[in-house]
Design a protein around this motif. Structure first.
Motif, PDB file in Angstrom:
ATOM      1  N   LEU A  84       0.832  -1.204   0.000  1.00  0.00           N
ATOM      2  CA  LEU A  84       0.000   0.000   0.000  1.00  0.00           C
ATOM      3  C   LEU A  84       0.865   1.252   0.000  1.00  0.00           C
ATOM      4  CD1 LEU A  84      -2.844  -1.119   2.443  1.00  0.00           C
ATOM      5  CD2 LEU A  84      -2.830  -1.112  -0.042  1.00  0.00           C
ATOM      6  N   GLY A  85       1.985   1.202   0.727  1.00  0.00           N
ATOM      7  CA  GLY A  85       2.894   2.351   0.748  1.00  0.00           C
ATOM      8  C   GLY A  85       3.460   2.653  -0.635  1.00  0.00           C
ATOM      9  N   LEU A  86       3.911   1.616  -1.332  1.00  0.00           N
ATOM     10  CA  LEU A  86       4.491   1.810  -2.665  1.00  0.00           C
ATOM     11  C   LEU A  86       3.443   2.335  -3.640  1.00  0.00           C
ATOM     12  CD1 LEU A  86       6.748  -1.379  -2.894  1.00  0.00           C
ATOM     13  CD2 LEU A  86       7.509   0.983  -2.659  1.00  0.00           C
ATOM     14  N   LEU A  87       2.229   1.806  -3.563  1.00  0.00           N
ATOM     15  CA  LEU A  87       1.165   2.304  -4.441  1.00  0.00           C
ATOM     16  C   LEU A  87       0.917   3.780  -4.178  1.00  0.00           C
ATOM     17  CD1 LEU A  87      -1.566  -0.492  -4.403  1.00  0.00           C
ATOM     18  CD2 LEU A  87       0.079   0.044  -6.206  1.00  0.00           C
ATOM     19  N   GLU A  88       0.890   4.133  -2.898  1.00  0.00           N
ATOM     20  CA  GLU A  88       0.671   5.525  -2.482  1.00  0.00           C
ATOM     21  C   GLU A  88       1.757   6.439  -3.075  1.00  0.00           C
ATOM     22  OE1 GLU A  88      -2.072   7.835  -0.504  1.00  0.00           O
ATOM     23  OE2 GLU A  88      -2.032   5.634  -0.623  1.00  0.00           O
ATOM     24  N   VAL A 105       4.687   4.176  -7.211  1.00  0.00           N
ATOM     25  CA  VAL A 105       5.539   3.167  -7.853  1.00  0.00           C
ATOM     26  C   VAL A 105       4.657   2.255  -8.708  1.00  0.00           C
ATOM     27  CG1 VAL A 105       7.218   1.325  -7.452  1.00  0.00           C
ATOM     28  CG2 VAL A 105       7.057   3.237  -5.833  1.00  0.00           C
ATOM     29  N   ASN A 106       5.115   1.884  -9.898  1.00  0.00           N
ATOM     30  CA  ASN A 106       4.240   1.077 -10.746  1.00  0.00           C
ATOM     31  C   ASN A 106       4.121  -0.359 -10.219  1.00  0.00           C
ATOM     32  OD1 ASN A 106       5.853  -0.951 -12.255  1.00  0.00           O
ATOM     33  ND2 ASN A 106       6.875   0.866 -13.092  1.00  0.00           N
ATOM     34  N   VAL A 107       3.062  -1.012 -10.650  1.00  0.00           N
ATOM     35  CA  VAL A 107       2.674  -2.283 -10.046  1.00  0.00           C
ATOM     36  C   VAL A 107       3.738  -3.365 -10.224  1.00  0.00           C
ATOM     37  CG1 VAL A 107       0.980  -4.147 -10.116  1.00  0.00           C
ATOM     38  CG2 VAL A 107       0.213  -1.776 -10.229  1.00  0.00           C
ATOM     39  N   GLY A 108       4.336  -3.433 -11.419  1.00  0.00           N
ATOM     40  CA  GLY A 108       5.349  -4.460 -11.676  1.00  0.00           C
ATOM     41  C   GLY A 108       6.523  -4.334 -10.716  1.00  0.00           C
ATOM     42  N   LEU A 109       7.042  -3.098 -10.596  1.00  0.00           N
ATOM     43  CA  LEU A 109       8.182  -2.860  -9.725  1.00  0.00           C
ATOM     44  C   LEU A 109       7.813  -3.138  -8.265  1.00  0.00           C
ATOM     45  CD1 LEU A 109      11.090  -1.939  -9.428  1.00  0.00           C
ATOM     46  CD2 LEU A 109      10.286   0.443  -9.317  1.00  0.00           C
ATOM     47  N   SER A 110       6.631  -2.650  -7.847  1.00  0.00           N
ATOM     48  CA  SER A 110       6.166  -2.895  -6.476  1.00  0.00           C
ATOM     49  C   SER A 110       6.168  -4.388  -6.169  1.00  0.00           C
ATOM     50  CB  SER A 110       4.731  -2.396  -6.274  1.00  0.00           C
ATOM     51  OG  SER A 110       4.638  -1.034  -6.527  1.00  0.00           O
ATOM     52  N   THR A 111       5.569  -5.147  -7.075  1.00  0.00           N
ATOM     53  CA  THR A 111       5.449  -6.581  -6.844  1.00  0.00           C
ATOM     54  C   THR A 111       6.822  -7.223  -6.695  1.00  0.00           C
ATOM     55  OG1 THR A 111       3.441  -6.486  -8.175  1.00  0.00           O
ATOM     56  CG2 THR A 111       4.317  -8.668  -7.694  1.00  0.00           C
ATOM     57  N   ALA A 112       7.753  -6.812  -7.570  1.00  0.00           N
ATOM     58  CA  ALA A 112       9.104  -7.376  -7.499  1.00  0.00           C
ATOM     59  C   ALA A 112       9.759  -7.036  -6.156  1.00  0.00           C
ATOM     60  CB  ALA A 112       9.949  -6.846  -8.655  1.00  0.00           C
ATOM     61  N   ILE A 113       9.659  -5.772  -5.747  1.00  0.00           N
ATOM     62  CA  ILE A 113      10.251  -5.348  -4.463  1.00  0.00           C
ATOM     63  C   ILE A 113       9.649  -6.156  -3.317  1.00  0.00           C
ATOM     64  CG2 ILE A 113      10.377  -3.449  -2.785  1.00  0.00           C
ATOM     65  CD1 ILE A 113      10.433  -1.512  -5.171  1.00  0.00           C
ATOM     66  N   ILE A 114       8.314  -6.298  -3.364  1.00  0.00           N
ATOM     67  CA  ILE A 114       7.615  -6.955  -2.267  1.00  0.00           C
ATOM     68  C   ILE A 114       7.986  -8.424  -2.169  1.00  0.00           C
ATOM     69  CG2 ILE A 114       5.310  -7.777  -1.641  1.00  0.00           C
ATOM     70  CD1 ILE A 114       4.448  -4.872  -2.609  1.00  0.00           C
TER      71      ILE A 114
END
Lengths: 204, 204, 204
Positions: free
Chosen positions: C160-164, C167-176
C-alpha cells in the motif's frame, strides 16, 4: 451512553482474550488475533449470519486499533491484573448487556422476526468468547458457565418487551442494565448454573 | 414430501447434537446451541458461502423452536434412546439425503456452476456435524467415518445427472432416496470406509 | 505473473493440508476437505467478512479440482516428500506473499479503509491454515510460529505504501516479493519469533 459502555466493553473483552492467548503461550500476533476476535468476533458472526454488510468494525478502524492495543498492553500488565478481577467481572457483565442490546437493534433494523432478533443479541454477546475458545482449542466456556447466555436471553427479551409496551428507550436501557447486572452478578456470587446434561454412553 | 423428511431430519440431527453436548457435560444452553448448529448449521454455512441471504431459518422461526425443543427434550429421554439406535441411523441417513438435495437446489437457483452445486449439497449435508464437532473440541467424525460424505457426493451427482437427462423430479427423488439409503445403510452394516491416510512424520 | 504464483501456491498449500490430515489419520474425504480449506479457506473467510460475493473459487471450478487433486495425490507421494522440504518452505513463503497481495487488492476494489485492506491481505494469507488447524483440533500454529503473519503484515503495508508513492505495479510486486521472501526465509533459518506471552494463572 451505550456507545461508551460498548467501548469500555470491547477493551475489557480484548484484555480477557489476551489472557486466554497467554494461557496457550501464543506470540504477540496470536495475542492480537485472540483479543480482536474476543472483542469484535460476536458482532462479526452476527453480521455474517444476518447478511449485514459492511461489517461494523470495517467502518470503524479505530475499534481495530483500540482492541489490538488493549490486547498487547495486557501482556505488560497481566501480572497485576488479578487485583482487578472484580472490576473485570462487572465490565464483562456490562459488555454482555451492551452487546446484546446492540445485536437486537441491528436485527430489528433489518426487520428480522422476533426470535431472530433475540438470537442476534445473544450471538453478539456470546460468539466472541466462543470463537476465542475454538481458536484456543477448548470447549466454549459459555456452554458450562454460571448463568451467562441466559442473562443475554433475558436482557434481549425484556428489551423487546419494553419496546412493545411503548416504554421509552432511555428508561428501558436503565431497567435492562439494572436487571441484567443484578442477575449476572448474583449468578457469579451464588454460583447459579443451568442444569447440566451428562451423557457418557456411546450409542452410535 | 422433501419438506416432511426435512423436518424429521432436523429433529433427528438436533437430538444427536444434544447427545454430543451431553458427552461434554454441557448445560442446557450448550445443549440448545449444539442441537441448533447440528440441525441448521449445514444450511447456515452453505448460505453464508453462497451469499444466499436471508439465511433459511431466519425466515422460519418455527424451525428454531423445533430444533431447540428437540434438543432439550433429548436430555429427558436420553437414557432410553439406545433402543432407538437403528431408527436414528435411518433418520440420519434420510436427513443426509434430504439436506443434500435441498443444498443442490439452493445453488442451482443461484446459477452456480456444476461442482459448486455438488459442494453446496455436501456442505448442507455435512457441515452441521462439522460445526458440532468443532464446538465439542474434537476432530470432525465425518473425516473418519464409514461412507457418509461420499453418499452425499453420489446423491448430489446422481440428482444433477437425472435432471440433465430430463427425468421428472418425483421419480428422481425416489431413485435417489433408494440408492442413497441403500448405500449408507450397507456402509454402516458392512463397515465400508474410504481408505485412510496416515502420516506421522513431522517434516515441517 | 501473480496468477501463476497463486496457482503454484494453492497447490503447495493443498499438499501441506493433506499432510496435516494424514497426521489425524483422516480418510480420503477428510484429506480432500483439509486440502481444500488450507488452499482456498483464506480467500473464503476474506470474502465472507468483506461481503464479497460470489466467493472467488465458486467462479473458478478448476481451482476446486486442482486443490482436491493435489491433496489426494499427496497421499501417494507423501513418503518421499521430506526430500522436498526446502522447496515447500519457499513455495509456502511465495504463497503467503501472493495471497496477501491478492487479499489487499480485493479490499481495495471494494473501497475499504486502510487497516481493513491490510487485514484483508493477512486474512487471505493466514486463515486457510487457521481453519485447517481448527478442523484438525489444534491451536493454530500461526499463533506460535516463526515470523509468518508479520511477513504478511509487512508485505501488505509495503504494498500500500508503494502504491501511495506512485511506484508502478510491476516494480512494487518485485520489491515486495524480494523483501517478503528474504524476511520469511531468514526467519525460518534464524528461528526468529515474536515474543511469546505466557500466563498460567487462573484468575477468572
Amino acid at each position: 451512553m451505550l456507545s461508551i459502555i460498548y467501548l469500555v466493553a470491547i477493551v475489557a473483552e480484548a484484555m480477557s482474550g489476551a489472557l486466554a492467548a497467554g494461557r496457550r503461550n501464543m506470540d504477540m500476533f496470536g495475542v492480537a488475533v485472540i483479543a480482536f476476535v474476543t472483542a469484535l468476533g460476536g458482532g462479526t458472526v452476527r453480521d455474517m449470519i444476518l447478511g449485514h454488510f459492511p461489517i461494523g468494525w470495517t467502518q470503524h478502524p479505530e475499534y481495530i486499533y483500540l482492541v489490538i492495543s488493549a490486547g498487547l498492553l495486557t501482556t505488560l500488565v497481566a501480572p497485576h491484573m488479578h487485583h482487578l478481577k472484580r472490576v473485570f467481572l462487572v465490565l464483562d457483565a456490562m459488555g454482555l448487556i451492551a452487546f446484546s442490546l446492540i445485536g437486537c437493534n441491528v436485527a430489528r433494523e433489518m426487520d428480522y422476526p422476533f426470535p431472530v432478533i433475540v438470537m442476534s443479541g445473544m450471538i453478539t454477546g456470546i460468539c466472541g468468547g466462543v470463537v476465542r475458545d475454538v481458536l484456543c482449542n477448548q470447549v466454549p466456556v459459555v456452554f458450562r458457565r454460571e448463568l451467562y447466555a441466559v442473562v443475554s436471553l433475558i436482557v434481549c427479551s425484556l428489551f423487546l418487551g419494553l419496546l412493545e409496551l411503548g416504554v421509552n428507550v432511555g428508561l428501558s436501557t436503565a431497567i435492562i442494565f439494572g436487571v441484567g447486572l443484578t442477575l449476572r452478578l448474583l449468578a457469579i456470587w451464588q454460583g447459579w448454573k443451568l442444569p447440566t446434561f451428562s451423557f457418557q454412553k456411546r450409542w452410535e
